[in-house]
Design a protein around this motif. Sequence first.
Motif, PDB file in Angstrom:
ATOM      1  N   GLU A 167       2.145  25.611 -27.111  1.00 20.25           N
ATOM      2  CA  GLU A 167       3.244  26.288 -27.822  1.00 20.25           C
ATOM      3  C   GLU A 167       2.899  27.725 -28.201  1.00 20.25           C
ATOM      4  O   GLU A 167       3.794  28.530 -28.393  1.00 20.25           O
ATOM      5  CB  GLU A 167       3.678  25.505 -29.069  1.00 20.25           C
ATOM      6  N   VAL A 168       1.619  28.063 -28.261  1.00 22.69           N
ATOM      7  CA  VAL A 168       1.271  29.435 -28.663  1.00 22.69           C
ATOM      8  C   VAL A 168       1.530  30.443 -27.541  1.00 22.69           C
ATOM      9  O   VAL A 168       1.511  31.652 -27.769  1.00 22.69           O
ATOM     10  CB  VAL A 168      -0.201  29.571 -29.137  1.00 22.69           C
ATOM     11  N   LEU A 178       2.127  28.571 -37.408  1.00 20.66           N
ATOM     12  CA  LEU A 178       1.336  27.573 -38.123  1.00 20.66           C
ATOM     13  C   LEU A 178       1.518  26.241 -37.418  1.00 20.66           C
ATOM     14  O   LEU A 178       2.644  25.815 -37.169  1.00 20.66           O
ATOM     15  CB  LEU A 178       1.795  27.466 -39.585  1.00 20.66           C
ATOM     16  N   LEU A 179       0.411  25.608 -37.069  1.00 17.33           N
ATOM     17  CA  LEU A 179       0.454  24.330 -36.358  1.00 17.33           C
ATOM     18  C   LEU A 179      -0.245  23.269 -37.199  1.00 17.33           C
ATOM     19  O   LEU A 179      -0.817  23.560 -38.245  1.00 17.33           O
ATOM     20  CB  LEU A 179      -0.231  24.468 -34.991  1.00 17.33           C
ATOM     21  N   GLY A 180      -0.227  22.029 -36.693  1.00 22.25           N
ATOM     22  CA  GLY A 180      -0.841  20.923 -37.425  1.00 22.25           C
ATOM     23  C   GLY A 180       0.179  20.297 -38.352  1.00 22.25           C
ATOM     24  O   GLY A 180       1.226  20.897 -38.637  1.00 22.25           O
ATOM     25  N   ASN A 182       0.275  19.870 -41.505  1.00 20.27           N
ATOM     26  CA  ASN A 182       0.573  20.616 -42.734  1.00 20.27           C
ATOM     27  C   ASN A 182       0.463  22.126 -42.541  1.00 20.27           C
ATOM     28  O   ASN A 182       0.225  22.853 -43.491  1.00 20.27           O
ATOM     29  CB  ASN A 182      -0.373  20.163 -43.850  1.00 20.27           C
ATOM     30  N   GLY A 183       0.580  22.548 -41.292  1.00 20.10           N
ATOM     31  CA  GLY A 183       0.477  23.980 -41.026  1.00 20.10           C
ATOM     32  C   GLY A 183      -0.906  24.522 -41.305  1.00 20.10           C
ATOM     33  O   GLY A 183      -1.083  25.712 -41.583  1.00 20.10           O
ATOM     34  N   GLU A 184      -1.923  23.647 -41.199  1.00 18.36           N
ATOM     35  CA  GLU A 184      -3.276  24.073 -41.565  1.00 18.36           C
ATOM     36  C   GLU A 184      -3.963  24.875 -40.464  1.00 18.36           C
ATOM     37  O   GLU A 184      -4.994  25.491 -40.699  1.00 18.36           O
ATOM     38  CB  GLU A 184      -4.133  22.855 -41.952  1.00 18.36           C
ATOM     39  N   LEU A 185      -3.381  24.877 -39.261  1.00 18.18           N
ATOM     40  CA  LEU A 185      -3.966  25.658 -38.164  1.00 18.18           C
ATOM     41  C   LEU A 185      -3.067  26.861 -37.903  1.00 18.18           C
ATOM     42  O   LEU A 185      -1.914  26.721 -37.501  1.00 18.18           O
ATOM     43  CB  LEU A 185      -4.073  24.800 -36.893  1.00 18.18           C
ATOM     44  N   MET A 186      -3.604  28.042 -38.194  1.00 17.26           N
ATOM     45  CA  MET A 186      -2.841  29.271 -37.956  1.00 17.26           C
ATOM     46  C   MET A 186      -3.371  29.904 -36.669  1.00 17.26           C
ATOM     47  O   MET A 186      -4.577  30.108 -36.531  1.00 17.26           O
ATOM     48  CB  MET A 186      -3.019  30.218 -39.150  1.00 17.26           C
ATOM     49  N   VAL A 187      -2.461  30.172 -35.721  1.00 21.07           N
ATOM     50  CA  VAL A 187      -2.876  30.764 -34.445  1.00 21.07           C
ATOM     51  C   VAL A 187      -2.097  32.055 -34.232  1.00 21.07           C
ATOM     52  O   VAL A 187      -0.865  32.066 -34.355  1.00 21.07           O
ATOM     53  CB  VAL A 187      -2.621  29.812 -33.258  1.00 21.07           C
ATOM     54  N   SER A 188      -2.796  33.119 -33.905  1.00 21.49           N
ATOM     55  CA  SER A 188      -2.120  34.389 -33.644  1.00 21.49           C
ATOM     56  C   SER A 188      -2.492  34.911 -32.267  1.00 21.49           C
ATOM     57  O   SER A 188      -3.572  34.620 -31.759  1.00 21.49           O
ATOM     58  CB  SER A 188      -2.503  35.423 -34.703  1.00 21.49           C
ATOM     59  N   ARG A 189      -1.581  35.663 -31.677  1.00 19.13           N
ATOM     60  CA  ARG A 189      -1.920  36.362 -30.437  1.00 19.13           C
ATOM     61  C   ARG A 189      -2.458  37.741 -30.847  1.00 19.13           C
ATOM     62  O   ARG A 189      -1.722  38.720 -30.997  1.00 19.13           O
ATOM     63  CB  ARG A 189      -0.728  36.484 -29.511  1.00 19.13           C
ATOM     64  N   THR A 190      -3.740  37.768 -31.082  1.00 15.25           N
ATOM     65  CA  THR A 190      -4.420  38.968 -31.571  1.00 15.25           C
ATOM     66  C   THR A 190      -5.839  38.952 -31.001  1.00 15.25           C
ATOM     67  O   THR A 190      -6.247  37.989 -30.353  1.00 15.25           O
ATOM     68  CB  THR A 190      -4.534  38.935 -33.108  1.00 15.25           C
ATOM     69  N   GLY A 191      -6.579  39.995 -31.252  1.00 16.74           N
ATOM     70  CA  GLY A 191      -7.976  40.018 -30.804  1.00 16.74           C
ATOM     71  C   GLY A 191      -8.572  41.398 -30.933  1.00 16.74           C
ATOM     72  O   GLY A 191      -7.914  42.342 -31.361  1.00 16.74           O
ATOM     73  N   TYR A 192      -9.850  41.465 -30.525  1.00 15.59           N
ATOM     74  CA  TYR A 192     -10.640  42.698 -30.709  1.00 15.59           C
ATOM     75  C   TYR A 192     -11.312  43.041 -29.386  1.00 15.59           C
ATOM     76  O   TYR A 192     -12.355  43.659 -29.346  1.00 15.59           O
ATOM     77  CB  TYR A 192     -11.684  42.400 -31.785  1.00 15.59           C
ATOM     78  N   THR A 193     -10.671  42.579 -28.283  1.00  7.98           N
ATOM     79  CA  THR A 193     -11.303  42.714 -26.964  1.00  7.98           C
ATOM     80  C   THR A 193     -10.483  43.542 -25.988  1.00  7.98           C
ATOM     81  O   THR A 193     -11.009  43.985 -24.972  1.00  7.98           O
ATOM     82  CB  THR A 193     -11.510  41.330 -26.319  1.00  7.98           C
ATOM     83  N   TYR A 198      -6.176  34.865 -28.351  1.00  4.37           N
ATOM     84  CA  TYR A 198      -5.675  34.154 -29.524  1.00  4.37           C
ATOM     85  C   TYR A 198      -6.785  34.019 -30.542  1.00  4.37           C
ATOM     86  O   TYR A 198      -7.955  33.895 -30.192  1.00  4.37           O
ATOM     87  CB  TYR A 198      -5.159  32.770 -29.113  1.00  4.37           C
ATOM     88  N   GLU A 199      -6.406  34.057 -31.830  1.00  4.26           N
ATOM     89  CA  GLU A 199      -7.353  33.795 -32.898  1.00  4.26           C
ATOM     90  C   GLU A 199      -6.832  32.595 -33.684  1.00  4.26           C
ATOM     91  O   GLU A 199      -5.631  32.490 -33.944  1.00  4.26           O
ATOM     92  CB  GLU A 199      -7.546  35.049 -33.756  1.00  4.26           C
ATOM     93  N   LEU A 200      -7.746  31.679 -33.992  1.00  7.21           N
ATOM     94  CA  LEU A 200      -7.375  30.413 -34.632  1.00  7.21           C
ATOM     95  C   LEU A 200      -8.060  30.313 -35.987  1.00  7.21           C
ATOM     96  O   LEU A 200      -9.279  30.418 -36.075  1.00  7.21           O
ATOM     97  CB  LEU A 200      -7.811  29.229 -33.773  1.00  7.21           C
ATOM     98  N   TYR A 201      -7.266  30.108 -37.030  1.00  8.63           N
ATOM     99  CA  TYR A 201      -7.772  29.993 -38.401  1.00  8.63           C
ATOM    100  C   TYR A 201      -7.534  28.554 -38.842  1.00  8.63           C
ATOM    101  O   TYR A 201      -6.417  28.061 -38.746  1.00  8.63           O
ATOM    102  CB  TYR A 201      -7.011  30.962 -39.306  1.00  8.63           C
ATOM    103  N   MET A 202      -8.586  27.910 -39.305  1.00  8.99           N
ATOM    104  CA  MET A 202      -8.491  26.463 -39.554  1.00  8.99           C
ATOM    105  C   MET A 202      -9.384  26.054 -40.722  1.00  8.99           C
ATOM    106  O   MET A 202     -10.294  26.800 -41.095  1.00  8.99           O
ATOM    107  CB  MET A 202      -8.937  25.731 -38.291  1.00  8.99           C
TER     108      MET A 202
END
Lengths: 374, 128
Positions: A167-168, A178-180, A182-193, A198-202
């Motif tokens: 879905e991302v 926000l996925l999961g 309870n929305g505990e997994l935040m995924v963004s289309r971002t980066g430093y490369t 994608y960056e995943l916050y969990m």
Amino acid sequence: MAGRVTPLVDHHKRLGARFTEFGGWEMPVQYSGIIDEHLAVRQGCGLFDLSHMGEVEIRGPLALEFAQWVLTNDVLKAAPGRVQYSLLCSETGGIIDDLLVYRHPDYVTLIVNASNTAKDLEWLLQQANKPPYRGKVAIVNVGEERAILAVQGPKAPEVMEAAGLGEVLDLPYMAFCLLGDNGELMVSRTGYTGEIGYELYMPAGDAAHWWERFMMLAEPMGLKPVGLGARDTLRLEMGYTLYGSDIDESTTPWEAGLGWAVKLSKEFIGRDALAASKGRHSRLLVGFVLHDRGIARGGYTVQAEGQPIGKVTSGCISPTLNRAVGLAYVDISRSKPGTPVQIVIRGKEAAAEIAPLPFVPSRVKDPVKRCTEK
Amino acid sequence: MKVPADLKYTKSHEWTKVTDDGIIVGITDYAQSEMGDIVFADLPQVGAEYKKGESMAVIESVKAVSDIYAPVGGTIIEVNEALVDSPELINEDCYGEGWLLKLSPHSQAELDELLSPEEYEELLENEG
């Protein structure tokens, strides 16, 4: 190990990673080798553990107003679900930190540099204690219980799909979901490369699960774990600034080329100083390529016609271009691409030239193709 | 880590090999592995003289700059020109194709102070 470690430290050790101290953390600097990892991200896909980065939430009834007051960019221009690059500046316009703002409907998440997390928290708490924000804004350091992974490279969409996160692929650049349960997994289309990524916050407890799930794709999809060494060469090829090397409290956004993230049309801390210094800076952060052999490292002097005109802030051999590149502050009169300069390397002058950024074309906005139909 | 038995070593991770016309100097397997991908070698001029422990060359990996110290005082009589275009030879074959330079030692006494393979291995154990 002397510094703090991420929830994945044992995974890194098992992969034979070499560690380095960074911002108070013991972080993997390389696994298979910096060049190998760098090229994996440019050609295939790389997996990063970025759990050292800080994650701070601004909540409360005046959360958005407060974010607007402490940040230089216009938070309200970012719709909920969008990510925005922004700066925290001091009253004098110096850069306290550069960061990403994740705009939620009624609060924001800030992703800040590991080395600045404590300083940022102190600054934000101090500001939040002043009227009218006192009691109406909460600064929450959620990073302690969180882990961060990044999946970067032309094959990143395929990898995300194979990991069950298809879905991302619908996310445009600089957007998140926000996925999961309870929305505990935040995924963004971002980066430093500079790649699609994608960056995943969990929650920290989920880090091993996701790391292992991605590493299962290492063989079939050519994904490789990537350390901070290649993270640095990848960002440098894009001309992305690194706090502590290219920017700090003594640099203004104008001279760092970050003026696009400063919106003088709104009120914020440092606005008056920045309005006064706009267009009056005498130096500029530029890219350069070296013509002679050698590597220009941070701190080396830049000269033009025998006179010092600036200092290198970051430098490396670009694994993509196989030549030495870097960033330097130079006198603004010598900042045009094509200007011949010399870099003093161990007492010898090496020929170089001011070069346009990025050194390697950015692919962050490339369209994402699906392997499977929805 | 490979520590060939026919070489002598320094605490700063150089190896030396005595030949008829001088001593060959390189960096050890441990040193190249610690540095990671080597991308540049800045070698001295033939004829340059160095005292024991002086920096005579610089090797750069993607990440770091490392000085190479003279294992003994001497005069440079040859440098490995192949490293100019292929510094990665130091990673690939540090005891062979990746040698750095050859120098003519000024005194026999300093040669005797170099570490034996056993002493160098002990040093590595303490560093590890």
